[in-house]
Design a protein around this motif. Structure first.
Motif, mmCIF file in Angstrom:
data_model
loop_
_atom_site.group_PDB
_atom_site.id
_atom_site.type_symbol
_atom_site.label_atom_id
_atom_site.label_comp_id
_atom_site.label_asym_id
_atom_site.label_seq_id
_atom_site.Cartn_x
_atom_site.Cartn_y
_atom_site.Cartn_z
ATOM 1 N N GLU A 1 40.463 -29.053 21.717
ATOM 2 C CA GLU A 1 40.187 -29.228 20.293
ATOM 3 C C GLU A 1 38.721 -28.937 19.962
ATOM 4 O OE1 GLU A 1 41.031 -33.160 18.780
ATOM 5 O OE2 GLU A 1 40.361 -32.556 16.766
ATOM 6 N N PHE A 2 37.829 -29.269 20.890
ATOM 7 C CA PHE A 2 36.409 -28.977 20.675
ATOM 8 C C PHE A 2 36.179 -27.464 20.611
ATOM 9 C CE2 PHE A 2 32.167 -27.968 22.207
ATOM 10 C CZ PHE A 2 31.374 -28.778 21.394
ATOM 11 N N PRO B 1 42.139 -21.486 11.676
ATOM 12 C CA PRO B 1 42.681 -22.408 12.682
ATOM 13 C C PRO B 1 43.652 -21.699 13.634
ATOM 14 C CG PRO B 1 42.640 -23.473 10.548
ATOM 15 C CD PRO B 1 42.225 -22.050 10.309
ATOM 16 N N VAL C 1 38.372 -25.145 19.812
ATOM 17 C CA VAL C 1 38.961 -24.646 18.559
ATOM 18 C C VAL C 1 37.988 -24.878 17.401
ATOM 19 C CG1 VAL C 1 40.812 -25.023 16.880
ATOM 20 C CG2 VAL C 1 41.350 -24.886 19.328
ATOM 21 N N ASN C 2 37.398 -26.057 17.384
ATOM 22 C CA ASN C 2 36.420 -26.390 16.346
ATOM 23 C C ASN C 2 35.217 -25.461 16.345
ATOM 24 O OD1 ASN C 2 35.260 -28.613 14.492
ATOM 25 N ND2 ASN C 2 37.239 -29.380 15.305
ATOM 26 N N VAL C 3 34.699 -25.187 17.534
ATOM 27 C CA VAL C 3 33.556 -24.273 17.669
ATOM 28 C C VAL C 3 33.936 -22.887 17.149
ATOM 29 C CG1 VAL C 3 32.195 -22.998 19.392
ATOM 30 C CG2 VAL C 3 32.427 -25.490 19.565
ATOM 31 N N GLU D 1 36.118 -22.088 14.937
ATOM 32 C CA GLU D 1 36.218 -22.113 13.476
ATOM 33 C C GLU D 1 34.832 -22.150 12.833
ATOM 34 O OE1 GLU D 1 40.309 -24.790 13.581
ATOM 35 O OE2 GLU D 1 38.757 -25.282 12.119
ATOM 36 N N ARG D 2 33.962 -23.005 13.351
ATOM 37 C CA ARG D 2 32.669 -23.240 12.693
ATOM 38 C C ARG D 2 31.649 -22.163 12.986
ATOM 39 N NH1 ARG D 2 31.150 -29.317 14.151
ATOM 40 N NH2 ARG D 2 29.155 -28.545 13.373
ATOM 41 N N GLU E 1 42.910 -21.200 17.650
ATOM 42 C CA GLU E 1 43.854 -21.709 18.648
ATOM 43 C C GLU E 1 44.220 -20.607 19.656
ATOM 44 O OE1 GLU E 1 45.063 -24.892 18.513
ATOM 45 O OE2 GLU E 1 46.556 -24.762 20.121
#
Ligand code: NFA
Length: 103
Positions: free
Chosen positions: A37-38, A51, A40-42, A44-45, A55
């Motif tokens: 999840e970390f 998303p 995936v977050n990176v 995106e940001r 993934e």
């Protein structure tokens, strides 16, 4: 503009188009500890992925060991590498990010 030893000046028009800047791939490397999840977050940001894209790309890194997250001019690539490293460090994750010149 050039000025020679006699003081004569030469003015040359710049060519109409500049050469494209050298481009760099920013690459994420897999490890056994950073939470999915970390990552995936990176993605995106820092790399402006949706998303769904994030993934898929995270899973590519997970299963293949590495993946190109984006291709950018040198300074932008270097900044993204630095931001990823800082985000990972701030959460104590071993996530590795590197840049390589486009072949
Ligand atoms: N392999 C990590 C895990 O199973 C997830 C991961 C994916 C880490 C992509 C780094 C890069 N938790």
């Amino acid at each position: 503009i050039e000025i020679d030893k006699q003081g004569a000046t030469t003015v040359e028009r710049q060519s109409a188009r500049l050469a494209p800047p050298p481009m760099y791939q920013v690459i994420l490397l897999n490890d056994d500890y950073t939470p999915m999840e970390f990552v995936v977050n990176v993605l995106e940001r820092v790399f402006a992925k949706t998303p769904e894209q994030a993934e898929q790309l995270m899973l590519k890194v997970h299963y293949e060991g590495r993946a190109v997250c984006g291709v950018y001019p040198r300074d932008i690539a270097a900044t993204k590498v630095e931001i990823v490293r800082q985000l990972a460090q701030s959460r104590q994750h071993p996530l590795q990010c590197v840049m390589e010149p486009v072949p």
